[in-house]
Design a protein around this motif. Structure first.
Motif, PDB file in Angstrom:
ATOM      1  N   LYS A 138      70.445   7.902  39.490  1.00  0.00           N
ATOM      2  CA  LYS A 138      70.932   9.231  39.102  1.00  0.00           C
ATOM      3  C   LYS A 138      71.399  10.021  40.314  1.00  0.00           C
ATOM      4  O   LYS A 138      72.435  10.701  40.272  1.00  0.00           O
ATOM      5  CB  LYS A 138      69.831   9.979  38.356  1.00  0.00           C
ATOM      6  CG  LYS A 138      70.246  11.360  37.871  1.00  0.00           C
ATOM      7  CD  LYS A 138      69.103  12.021  37.103  1.00  0.00           C
ATOM      8  CE  LYS A 138      69.488  13.417  36.626  1.00  0.00           C
ATOM      9  NZ  LYS A 138      68.350  14.058  35.901  1.00  0.00           N
ATOM     10  N   LYS A 141      75.401  11.366  41.077  1.00  0.00           N
ATOM     11  CA  LYS A 141      75.826  12.745  41.349  1.00  0.00           C
ATOM     12  C   LYS A 141      76.842  12.796  42.482  1.00  0.00           C
ATOM     13  O   LYS A 141      77.784  13.602  42.452  1.00  0.00           O
ATOM     14  CB  LYS A 141      74.585  13.574  41.693  1.00  0.00           C
ATOM     15  CG  LYS A 141      74.846  15.016  42.067  1.00  0.00           C
ATOM     16  CD  LYS A 141      73.517  15.711  42.372  1.00  0.00           C
ATOM     17  CE  LYS A 141      73.713  17.134  42.864  1.00  0.00           C
ATOM     18  NZ  LYS A 141      72.402  17.769  43.187  1.00  0.00           N
ATOM     19  N   CYS A 178      81.381  13.138  42.444  1.00  0.00           N
ATOM     20  CA  CYS A 178      81.407  14.565  42.808  1.00  0.00           C
ATOM     21  C   CYS A 178      82.815  15.128  42.889  1.00  0.00           C
ATOM     22  O   CYS A 178      82.993  16.347  42.923  1.00  0.00           O
ATOM     23  CB  CYS A 178      80.665  14.795  44.128  1.00  0.00           C
ATOM     24  SG  CYS A 178      81.514  14.095  45.565  1.00  0.00           S
TER      25      CYS A 178
END
Length: 329
Positions: free
Chosen positions: A186, A190, A194
């Motif tokens: 996870k 991210k 991005c």
């Protein structure tokens, strides 16, 4: 021994390099166009080669595991990677899209039944495809089995493999703030999505380096940085699939449905010291697959280029190619 020496040792077992007799871009919908090639004998036994990753792309070396006199060798780059377009895209990109793509390739090329050859993620995809379309698969050859189960992700991204490679693991983990280290998939997701190309590439290279360092028994833990375009596609696709548990209905689905391929003969070639896909998965698969045979390679890790793995895969596919009528190819 360095990795290049290992690759040379593996290459001794392969057939000579060959060029495709057919190359095309296939529109599979959802805005995706797949690179597809055919090599070898146009009248030979058809085999579809499924590369790893997800996101690894196919390579010319993959053509060389088959006698070109006996086999019609079909390779393609899965959605989002290699020469397929759009590059590094996860839109409309799931296991079930890929299964449908394989069927589209089969129909486009006018093939009734074929052999399926895949390693690592390619083994996962080969199994899901075979369980979905068991009437289309005449033989199944797998290497470095990955079943897309939580225990496998926990092993590789939760610290299990890191106990054997603590220096590389420390570098991989150090990219993430301490408060986010409880879920590295996870946390990397991210950053890989991005929207900042430089940040995405930096984290993609770290993601790819962790895996590449552990691929071969002969690795010194280095491996260097992958090319930016390759690393970004590889890391984004792999992370996307792993975050979504392979888009399977439940953990262990492949083992749950293994009865669907009970009639399909096949071979599993597994490195005894595979740090990326530990042998437990290959053993579990073989235990439930009555027509499958497990060949454990004593001194080998994960990579297709491991000498013992290459030798065994070439041996098996040579036998199948020479006995194509027996297997209905």
């Amino acid at each position: 021994m360095d990795k290049f020496s290992g690759q040379k040792r593996a290459a001794v077992h392969l057939f000579p390099p060959i060029d495709p007799f057919d190359q095309r871009m296939l529109d599979v919908g959802d805005g995706h166009h797949l690179y597809v090639e055919q090599c070898g004998n146009p009248e030979g036994a058809p085999v579809i080669v499924l590369h790893g990753g997800p996101g690894g792309g196919c390579s010319p070396a993959m053509r060389r595991y088959f006698d070109p006199a006996d086999w019609r060798i079909i390779l393609f780059d899965q959605r989002g990677c290699g020469r397929s377009r759009p590059h590094a895209s996860v839109r409309g990109n799931t296991t079930w899209h890929l299964v449908a793509d394989i069927e589209r390739i089969r129909n486009t090329l006018g093939i009734e039944r074929w052999a399926v050859f895949g390693g690592s993620w390619g083994a996962t995809l080969g199994l899901v495809y075979s369980e979905t379309h068991p009437d289309r698969v005449a033989y199944l050859a797998l290497r470095g089995v990955f079943l897309s189960m939580q225990r496998e992700l926990d092993w590789f991204y939760g610290g299990g493999a890191g106990q054997f490679w603590p220096d590389q693991w420390a570098r991989f983990v150090a990219m993430i703030p301490e408060e986010e280290r409880g879920d590295l998939i996870k946390a990397y997701n991210k950053r890989l999505f991005c929207g900042d190309l430089m940040v995405e590439t930096r984290y993609a290279r770290a993601w790819a380096s962790w895996e590449n360092a552990l691929a071969s028994m002969e690795s010194d833990g280095g491996g260097g940085d992958s090319p930016a375009d390759y690393a970004r596609a590889f890391a984004r696709l792999e992370n996307h699939y792993f975050l979504n548990k392979g888009f399977l209905e439940e953990d262990g689905q492949i083992l749950r449905d293994v009865h669907r391929i009970a009639h399909i003969p096949g071979t599993i070639v597994q490195g005894r010291y595979d740090m990326i896909c530990p042998p437990k998965s290959a053993h579990s698969l073989a235990s439930g697959w009555s027509s499958g045979r497990l060949h454990m390679i004593r001194q080998a890790g994960h990579a297709l280029s491991e000498a013992g793995i290459s030798e065994e895969l070439v041996r098996v596919m040579k036998i199948v190619g020479q006995r194509r009528e027996k297997f209905g190819l």
